[in-house]
Design an enzyme around this catalytic site. Structure first.
Site, PDB file in Angstrom:
ATOM      1  N   ILE A   1     130.580 -33.439  22.866  1.00  0.00           N
ATOM      2  CA  ILE A   1     131.241 -32.172  23.160  1.00  0.00           C
ATOM      3  C   ILE A   1     130.397 -31.034  22.614  1.00  0.00           C
ATOM      4  O   ILE A   1     130.104 -30.993  21.415  1.00  0.00           O
ATOM      5  CB  ILE A   1     132.643 -32.124  22.513  1.00  0.00           C
ATOM      6  CG1 ILE A   1     133.495 -33.308  22.968  1.00  0.00           C
ATOM      7  CG2 ILE A   1     133.337 -30.808  22.826  1.00  0.00           C
ATOM      8  CD1 ILE A   1     134.787 -33.484  22.187  1.00  0.00           C
TER       9      ILE A   1
ATOM     10  N   TYR B   1     121.236 -32.417  18.006  1.00  0.00           N
ATOM     11  CA  TYR B   1     119.856 -32.078  18.370  1.00  0.00           C
ATOM     12  C   TYR B   1     119.124 -31.578  17.127  1.00  0.00           C
ATOM     13  O   TYR B   1     119.738 -30.991  16.229  1.00  0.00           O
ATOM     14  CB  TYR B   1     119.811 -31.009  19.470  1.00  0.00           C
ATOM     15  CG  TYR B   1     118.398 -30.737  19.923  1.00  0.00           C
ATOM     16  CD1 TYR B   1     117.617 -31.762  20.438  1.00  0.00           C
ATOM     17  CD2 TYR B   1     117.825 -29.483  19.758  1.00  0.00           C
ATOM     18  CE1 TYR B   1     116.303 -31.539  20.804  1.00  0.00           C
ATOM     19  CE2 TYR B   1     116.515 -29.252  20.115  1.00  0.00           C
ATOM     20  CZ  TYR B   1     115.755 -30.290  20.642  1.00  0.00           C
ATOM     21  OH  TYR B   1     114.453 -30.080  20.979  1.00  0.00           O
TER      22      TYR B   1
ATOM     23  N   TYR C   1     117.766 -21.920  21.036  1.00  0.00           N
ATOM     24  CA  TYR C   1     118.975 -22.723  20.802  1.00  0.00           C
ATOM     25  C   TYR C   1     120.046 -21.915  20.075  1.00  0.00           C
ATOM     26  O   TYR C   1     121.163 -22.367  19.901  1.00  0.00           O
ATOM     27  CB  TYR C   1     118.607 -23.981  20.017  1.00  0.00           C
ATOM     28  CG  TYR C   1     119.482 -25.180  20.315  1.00  0.00           C
ATOM     29  CD1 TYR C   1     119.562 -25.716  21.596  1.00  0.00           C
ATOM     30  CD2 TYR C   1     120.230 -25.777  19.310  1.00  0.00           C
ATOM     31  CE1 TYR C   1     120.352 -26.818  21.858  1.00  0.00           C
ATOM     32  CE2 TYR C   1     121.027 -26.883  19.564  1.00  0.00           C
ATOM     33  CZ  TYR C   1     121.084 -27.399  20.838  1.00  0.00           C
ATOM     34  OH  TYR C   1     121.872 -28.494  21.106  1.00  0.00           O
TER      35      TYR C   1
ATOM     36  N   LYS D   1     125.267 -27.415  15.268  1.00  0.00           N
ATOM     37  CA  LYS D   1     124.865 -28.827  15.172  1.00  0.00           C
ATOM     38  C   LYS D   1     124.634 -29.224  13.710  1.00  0.00           C
ATOM     39  O   LYS D   1     124.902 -30.364  13.324  1.00  0.00           O
ATOM     40  CB  LYS D   1     123.607 -29.077  15.989  1.00  0.00           C
ATOM     41  CG  LYS D   1     123.816 -29.034  17.494  1.00  0.00           C
ATOM     42  CD  LYS D   1     124.752 -30.129  17.992  1.00  0.00           C
ATOM     43  CE  LYS D   1     124.787 -30.205  19.518  1.00  0.00           C
ATOM     44  NZ  LYS D   1     125.754 -31.222  20.010  1.00  0.00           N
TER      45      LYS D   1
END
Length: 274
Positions: free
Chosen positions: A95, A150, A160, A167
């Protein structure tokens, strides 16, 4: 060819959107390895995707759930046990969402409401999922939870933006909750840091194509595909990895430990010395 690695195991797979998604490939591989499972996603994502096609292919039931809502998560784990006939053995957390990325907002100018939404959907959802499962005692001893991440959590990738911070939080939750769930129920929790992958979500990131080619040139084995990642997740769901927990596991063809490759140096006009 299957090896019956998950024969008799029951699972919950989140995030399968279409045939390009890692979660979709995980579901196909889990089915091939003898598992039974339910598929789940947020209602809006389900309307956008092709999850019914996957459900038919794998014989899975679909249970919609907003992963940020505790009541819906409780319903997910309760109904899953009813449908599958027992406690859960594995869960895939796949998700991720950043409104800031979707709207091309630079990292230094983040919209904080969007940032909070991204944190809730992409990181806190793992904590909520684990907390609900633990409260309901829904996961079997030696069960396995895998969340996809990641390496922007460890190194800076300007494009990003806020997902890098999110993350990092996801990986921290896996370690922290992994300790408590491991001590109490032997449930193991890991994150898999995957190569840049040509999924619907991945290709939505600005400059993804160029970075995909760059990573592919750096990694000695090249970029790992979604199918490769699915195979790895299956091993983490299996009994072969019973003592692996609280780890961030790089699945990227060696990219994360390669400084530079000759291909990249050549592209920059740096000749290889004889």
């Amino acid at each position: 060819m299957g090896y019956n690695l998950l024969k008799g195991k029951r699972g919950i797979i989140t995030g399968a959107l279409d045939e390009n998604s890692i979660a979709w490939k995980v579901a196909e591989k889990a089915h091939e390895e003898g598992a039974t499972f339910v598929l789940t996603n947020a209602p809006i994502a389900m309307r956008m995707g092709e999850i019914k096609k996957l459900a038919e292919k794998t014989g899975a039931e679909i249970i919609p759930a907003d992963a940020t809502n505790n009541d819906e998560l409780a319903n997910l784990f309760t109904k899953s046990q009813e449908v599958l006939g027992g406690k859960i053995d594995f869960v895939l957390h796949s998700i991720g969402m950043s409104v800031n990325i979707r709207k091309n907002i630079p990292y230094t100018e983040l919209n904080y409401e969007y940032f909070q939404k991204g944190i809730d959907v992409s990181a806190l959802s793992l904590h909520k999922m684990l907390a609900v499962a633990k409260k309901l005692d829904a996961i079997n001893e030696w069960g396995s939870v895998v969340a996809l991440t990641y390496m922007a959590a460890q190194r800076t990738y300007p494009f990003y933006t806020d997902m890098a911070d999110i993350k990092a939080m996801l990986e921290s939750i896996a370690r922290s909750f992994g300790y408590h769930y491991g001590k109490e129920k032997n449930v193991r929790i890991n994150t898999v840091s995957q190569s840049p992958t040509k999924t619907t979500a991945g290709t939505g990131i600005k400059g993804f194509g160029d970075f995909y080619d760059y990573a592919n040139a750096i990694a000695p084995l090249g970029n790992a595909t979604a199918e490769d990642c699915a195979n790895y997740c299956i091993t983490l769901f299996s009994d072969l990895t019973r003592m692996v927990t609280m780890q961030n596991l790089f699945h990227d063809g060696g990219y994360s430990t390669t400084g530079v490759s000759m291909e990249v140096m050549t592209s920059l006009g740096i000749e290889k010395e004889n």
